[in-house]
Design an enzyme around this catalytic site. Structure first.
Site, PDB file in Angstrom:
ATOM      1  N   HIS A  23       0.921  -1.283   0.041  1.00 22.49           N
ATOM      2  CA  HIS A  23      -0.079   0.025   0.109  1.00 22.49           C
ATOM      3  C   HIS A  23       0.674   1.300   0.044  1.00 22.49           C
ATOM      4  O   HIS A  23       0.403   2.240  -0.229  1.00 22.49           O
ATOM      5  CB  HIS A  23      -0.836   0.154   1.286  1.00 22.49           C
ATOM      6  CG  HIS A  23      -2.037  -1.068   1.187  1.00 22.49           C
ATOM      7  ND1 HIS A  23      -1.563  -2.248   1.752  1.00 22.49           N
ATOM      8  CD2 HIS A  23      -3.018  -1.018   1.095  1.00 22.49           C
ATOM      9  CE1 HIS A  23      -2.767  -2.971   1.726  1.00 22.49           C
ATOM     10  NE2 HIS A  23      -3.703  -2.159   1.159  1.00 22.49           N
ATOM     11  N   ASP A  53      -5.014  -5.928  -7.874  1.00 24.54           N
ATOM     12  CA  ASP A  53      -5.362  -5.471  -6.658  1.00 24.54           C
ATOM     13  C   ASP A  53      -5.414  -3.804  -6.987  1.00 24.54           C
ATOM     14  O   ASP A  53      -5.319  -3.359  -8.109  1.00 24.54           O
ATOM     15  CB  ASP A  53      -4.093  -5.803  -5.755  1.00 24.54           C
ATOM     16  CG  ASP A  53      -4.536  -5.380  -4.228  1.00 24.54           C
ATOM     17  OD1 ASP A  53      -5.584  -5.034  -3.811  1.00 24.54           O
ATOM     18  OD2 ASP A  53      -3.559  -5.815  -3.273  1.00 24.54           O
TER      19      ASP A  53
END
Length: 334
Positions: free
Chosen positions: A173, A243
């Site tokens: 992230h 993702d």
């Protein structure tokens, strides 16, 4: 359905979101905690999205359990995956947990939860106790049980993060992790290989991790990992989701339009771009207006609504068993 999955900002649709949802490139919506206040509000939002789209859309959420559970109030609180593998009667509880998670979402007219996590070990900042175990054989056992529960409820399973995110410490992230090991296929990927060969997975989400012993691009944007390894070597014929392409781990793929195109050209059937309206619009403009028929395989079957589900003996027993497990896990780790 089109190849782009994106998010919405709040409890209700705004005017721009209505316009975006009607775009033929949009094929899915993913929810976050900010989209949920209560079940009635969520039901109304889902109905509005489906009516606005005027065509099938996949509606999904990350409802794994533990720290990754977007809907909590008025839903059963679920444990992290690790809790199942460290519990007495853990396999039976994993099946119960998979069923309960899926049944509650299906009752809200949500098609999929992106679960289970198949990564190996607990050291990665992005994974931690989202993993079942640090042993591939144990992950296969507990993930299979969890998937069996999802399947019984009527929900497709999406394994993540191919070929394995657990071998790095960095959180994708926040940055692009690099995993330089040369035994990924024999070790981490063996979980995916086994579950694919046993027809347990209808979806797979690759990792924003560069496995530089094999390829210079992150798996999420790598033809080597998605077309050669996943499709050809492992014979996976389900849906490949990227993702979230807004994650820092995808920065190496270019701007938002370039990321979406790279992920799609590398083999992703559906690309995801969340928490960045400008980036989502760029991806919307950059992606070709193609339809992806394979996505229809993930649409849910009609089920009873949540209030009816709560009256069933199966839900009551499952909810009680999982609540006891959550209490034990919290007491153990407090």
């Amino acid at each position: 359905m089109g190849p782009l999955m994106l998010d919405v900002s709040s409890y209700e649709l705004d005017a721009e979101e209505r316009e975006i949802i009607q775009h033929p490139t949009v094929g899915g919506i993913i929810f976050f905690a900010r989209n949920y206040d209560n079940r009635d509000q969520l039901r109304a939002l889902i109905k509005d999205i489906r009516q606005t789209a005027k065509r099938p859309l996949i509606i999904g959420v990350d409802q794994e359990g533990g720290r990754v559970q977007r809907f909590r109030e008025q839903f059963t609180i679920l444990p992290p995956a690790r809790a199942f593998a460290e519990s007495d009667n853990g396999l039976a509880l994993a099946t119960t947990g998979g069923w309960l998670m899926a049944a509650e979402l299906l009752a809200m007219d949500i098609d999929i939860s992106f679960a289970p996590v198949l990564d190996l070990g607990f050291d990665c900042k992005a994974i931690g106790d989202r993993a079942f175990s640090n042993n591939p054989a144990d992950i296969i056992r507990y993930a299979s049980a969890f998937i069996d529960g999802m399947t019984t409820a009527g929900m497709a399973a999406t394994g993540k993060h191919f070929p394995g995110h657990g071998g790095v410490i960095a959180d994708s992230h926040l940055e692009t992790p690099y995993d330089s090991r040369d035994n990924i296929k024999q070790h981490d990927m063996s979980v995916f290989s086994h579950l694919i060969s046993n027809n347990k997975l209808q979806g797979i989400m690759p990792a924003h991790v560069v496995f530089d012993a094999y390829d210079e691009r992150p798996a999420s944007g790598s033809e080597y990992w998605l077309k050669q390894v996943l499709r050809q070597e492992l014979g996976f014929n389900g849906v490949i989701f990227s993702d979230d392409l807004n994650m820092k781990g995808a920065d190496v793929l270019g701007n938002y339009s370039e990321r979406a195109i790279a992920a799609q050209q590398s083999g992703c059937d559906m690309v995801m771009l969340c928490n960045n309206r400008e980036g989502a619009v760029q991806a919307l403009d950059g992606l070709p207006q193609t339809q992806v028929p394979i996505l229809n395989s993930l649409l849910k079957q009609p089920t009873a609504e949540f209030k009816a589900l709560m009256q069933t003996r199966e839900w009551k027993q499952a909810q009680q068993a999982i609540s006891v497990l959550v209490d034990k896990w919290h007491n153990k780790n407090s």
